[in-house]
Design a protein around this motif. Structure first.
Motif, mmCIF file in Angstrom:
data_model
loop_
_atom_site.group_PDB
_atom_site.id
_atom_site.type_symbol
_atom_site.label_atom_id
_atom_site.label_comp_id
_atom_site.label_asym_id
_atom_site.label_seq_id
_atom_site.Cartn_x
_atom_site.Cartn_y
_atom_site.Cartn_z
ATOM 1 N N CYS A 1 0.848 -1.193 0.000
ATOM 2 C CA CYS A 1 0.000 0.000 0.000
ATOM 3 C C CYS A 1 0.887 1.248 0.000
ATOM 4 O O CYS A 1 1.904 1.292 0.711
ATOM 5 C CB CYS A 1 -0.909 -0.009 1.225
ATOM 6 N N PRO A 2 0.544 2.276 -0.795
ATOM 7 C CA PRO A 2 1.351 3.512 -0.779
ATOM 8 C C PRO A 2 1.164 4.276 0.526
ATOM 9 O O PRO A 2 0.067 4.347 1.083
ATOM 10 C CB PRO A 2 0.814 4.292 -1.983
ATOM 11 N N GLU A 3 2.265 4.848 0.986
ATOM 12 C CA GLU A 3 2.268 5.592 2.249
ATOM 13 C C GLU A 3 2.953 6.940 2.023
ATOM 14 O O GLU A 3 4.030 7.007 1.424
ATOM 15 C CB GLU A 3 2.993 4.787 3.327
ATOM 16 N N PHE A 4 2.326 7.998 2.483
ATOM 17 C CA PHE A 4 2.842 9.355 2.263
ATOM 18 C C PHE A 4 3.841 9.718 3.361
ATOM 19 O O PHE A 4 3.603 9.480 4.549
ATOM 20 C CB PHE A 4 1.688 10.362 2.254
ATOM 21 N N VAL A 5 4.986 10.307 2.946
ATOM 22 C CA VAL A 5 6.012 10.785 3.875
ATOM 23 C C VAL A 5 6.343 12.227 3.511
ATOM 24 O O VAL A 5 6.097 12.685 2.385
ATOM 25 C CB VAL A 5 7.276 9.905 3.826
ATOM 26 N N ASN A 6 6.919 12.942 4.440
ATOM 27 C CA ASN A 6 7.243 14.352 4.207
ATOM 28 C C ASN A 6 8.510 14.530 3.383
ATOM 29 O O ASN A 6 8.695 15.555 2.727
ATOM 30 C CB ASN A 6 7.394 15.082 5.543
ATOM 31 N N GLN A 7 9.384 13.570 3.401
ATOM 32 C CA GLN A 7 10.666 13.680 2.709
ATOM 33 C C GLN A 7 10.547 13.200 1.269
ATOM 34 O O GLN A 7 9.985 12.140 1.006
ATOM 35 C CB GLN A 7 11.723 12.860 3.453
ATOM 36 N N ARG A 8 11.054 13.993 0.314
ATOM 37 C CA ARG A 8 11.054 13.606 -1.089
ATOM 38 C C ARG A 8 12.283 12.746 -1.361
ATOM 39 O O ARG A 8 13.410 13.121 -1.032
ATOM 40 C CB ARG A 8 11.056 14.842 -1.993
ATOM 41 N N ARG B 1 11.559 12.409 -8.226
ATOM 42 C CA ARG B 1 11.418 12.296 -6.780
ATOM 43 C C ARG B 1 9.944 12.219 -6.405
ATOM 44 O O ARG B 1 9.091 12.769 -7.106
ATOM 45 C CB ARG B 1 12.094 13.469 -6.063
ATOM 46 N N SER B 2 9.687 11.528 -5.295
ATOM 47 C CA SER B 2 8.305 11.306 -4.871
ATOM 48 C C SER B 2 8.234 11.277 -3.355
ATOM 49 O O SER B 2 9.224 10.983 -2.671
ATOM 50 C CB SER B 2 7.778 9.986 -5.444
ATOM 51 N N ARG B 3 7.039 11.614 -2.852
ATOM 52 C CA ARG B 3 6.777 11.535 -1.416
ATOM 53 C C ARG B 3 5.992 10.272 -1.038
ATOM 54 O O ARG B 3 5.562 10.136 0.107
ATOM 55 C CB ARG B 3 5.993 12.763 -0.951
ATOM 56 N N TRP B 4 5.806 9.383 -1.994
ATOM 57 C CA TRP B 4 5.055 8.154 -1.735
ATOM 58 C C TRP B 4 6.025 6.975 -1.680
ATOM 59 O O TRP B 4 6.893 6.840 -2.541
ATOM 60 C CB TRP B 4 4.014 7.904 -2.821
ATOM 61 N N ILE B 5 5.864 6.139 -0.666
ATOM 62 C CA ILE B 5 6.682 4.938 -0.516
ATOM 63 C C ILE B 5 5.758 3.734 -0.368
ATOM 64 O O ILE B 5 4.574 3.868 -0.032
ATOM 65 C CB ILE B 5 7.620 5.023 0.708
ATOM 66 N N CYS B 6 6.293 2.553 -0.638
ATOM 67 C CA CYS B 6 5.560 1.302 -0.405
ATOM 68 C C CYS B 6 5.757 0.894 1.055
ATOM 69 O O CYS B 6 6.900 0.844 1.543
ATOM 70 C CB CYS B 6 6.059 0.208 -1.345
ATOM 71 N N ASN B 7 4.667 0.599 1.734
ATOM 72 C CA ASN B 7 4.766 0.279 3.162
ATOM 73 C C ASN B 7 5.415 -1.072 3.420
ATOM 74 O O ASN B 7 5.794 -1.375 4.551
ATOM 75 C CB ASN B 7 3.381 0.315 3.802
ATOM 76 N N VAL B 8 5.572 -1.909 2.387
ATOM 77 C CA VAL B 8 6.216 -3.214 2.549
ATOM 78 C C VAL B 8 7.650 -3.177 2.035
ATOM 79 O O VAL B 8 8.581 -3.595 2.722
ATOM 80 C CB VAL B 8 5.407 -4.311 1.828
ATOM 81 N N ALA C 1 10.776 4.542 -2.393
ATOM 82 C CA ALA C 1 9.967 5.615 -2.962
ATOM 83 C C ALA C 1 9.585 5.272 -4.393
ATOM 84 O O ALA C 1 10.408 4.776 -5.171
ATOM 85 C CB ALA C 1 10.738 6.929 -2.914
ATOM 86 N N LEU C 2 8.329 5.561 -4.760
ATOM 87 C CA LEU C 2 7.807 5.273 -6.092
ATOM 88 C C LEU C 2 6.896 6.415 -6.516
ATOM 89 O O LEU C 2 6.151 6.970 -5.698
ATOM 90 C CB LEU C 2 7.027 3.953 -6.104
ATOM 91 N N CYS C 3 6.960 6.752 -7.800
ATOM 92 C CA CYS C 3 6.124 7.831 -8.321
ATOM 93 C C CYS C 3 4.666 7.402 -8.342
ATOM 94 O O CYS C 3 4.336 6.277 -8.733
ATOM 95 C CB CYS C 3 6.571 8.210 -9.732
#
Length: 310
Positions: free
Chosen positions: A244-251, A265-272, A276-278
């Motif tokens: 599931c995508p998870e939002f973080v403050n760091q790009r 660069r993206s602020r979304w990461i995979c929780n597993v 970082a993924l666009c």
């Protein structure tokens, strides 16, 4: 050795006091029955071998197996809460018990060769109780050996692996038969059930990747200049986990579409996977990153047709 196995397994019972253990003649002995009764206050019922019951005053095996002795004949003795009994069925049956006894007497049907029909013989209560509790183990052994997996090897663990497969298959068939009867359907035989499993295993090509036992650690924000490691393919394509995508403050740099000359660069990461993924209107690297690649098949060289000889 056999008594130690019973004691080790008995310690796994949550409430051992006033519980009853059932076992066959390989494990039963008078010392084991008395030890469980005195130390754990645990009852025991099991068949026994004549040399492990402590020489009680019972009918000998020679007298019990005489033709003049009718089937259903029993002889028993009780001392200090331990009950020993000899009962004639097809052969002599010796029982040790600290739970059930002879009464109430009941009857059991047995085949008589002389009259060519079933007759009723007297059956003590301890035999009824033992057969009711041990019937599942005997049935499991019978089903396991009906269609045994042919694994002949000098390495003992290979045979053990084949036995585990047969045991799991027979247990699955018992559950399937129970559900089919509940749904008023006719269950298939065990042989057809095993053939369906083997056919499915041979024809199933899109096998899921191996599941990882260790769960991923929580994501920690990276320091400046620190890079994330790329996850393994086992974790990347493990669909048993909820990616599931998870939002973080760091790009951070996208691990899928970024190159040395073109960095995204993206602020979304995979929780597993913890990378970082666009994930925007123009690019959906999250979906492409977790899409399993198609199996690669090497191309066969084209065969030119040779002219026929005249």
């Amino acid at each position: 050795m056999s008594s130690k196995l019973v004691l080790v397994l008995a310690k796994t019972i949550q409430v051992l006091k006033n519980s009853t253990i059932y076992a066959d003649n390989y494990f039963t002995s008078i010392q084991l029955v008395e030890f469980l009764r005195d130390k754990y206050q645990c009852r025991y019922v099991g068949t026994a071998r004549p040399n492990r019951i402590g020489n009680p005053p019972l009918m000998s095996k020679k007298e019990m197996e005489k033709k003049s002795t009718p089937r259903g004949t029993l002889d028993y003795v009780s001392c200090n809460g331990v009950f020993a009994m000899c009962w004639k069925d097809n052969k002599q049956v010796t029982v040790l018990s600290s739970d059930a006894g002879v009464e109430p007497l009941s009857t059991a049907k047995r085949w008589n060769k002389d009259t060519r029909k079933k007759v009723e013989i007297q059956c003590p209560a301890v035999i009824k109780e033992y057969n009711g509790k041990m019937g599942g183990i005997d049935k499991s052994d019978m089903l396991t050996h009906l269609y045994k997996t042919p694994m002949k090897s000098r390495r003992w663990y290979i045979r053990l692996y084949g036995y585990i497969i047969d045991l799991c298959t027979s247990n699955a068939w018992v559950l399937y038969k129970r559900d089919a009867i509940a749904l008023l359907e006719k269950p298939m035989p065990l042989k057809d059930f095993q053939l369906k499993i083997s056919t499915f295993a041979r024809t199933y090509k899109n096998r899921p990747t191996r599941m990882l036992r260790n769960t991923p650690e929580p994501f920690v924000l990276l320091r400046k200049g620190q890079r994330t490691s790329r996850p393994s393919d086992n974790l990347r394509y493990d669909y048993s986990k909820f990616h599931c995508p998870e939002f973080v403050n760091q790009r951070m740099t996208c691990k899928f579409c970024s190159t040395k000359d073109d960095i995204h660069r993206s602020r979304w990461i995979c929780n597993v996977c913890k990378v970082a993924l666009c994930l925007n209107d123009s690019r959906n690297c999250f979906q492409d990153f977790h899409a399993a690649p198609l199996p690669h098949r090497p191309l066969r060289p084209h065969r030119t047709q040779r002219p026929l000889h005249q």
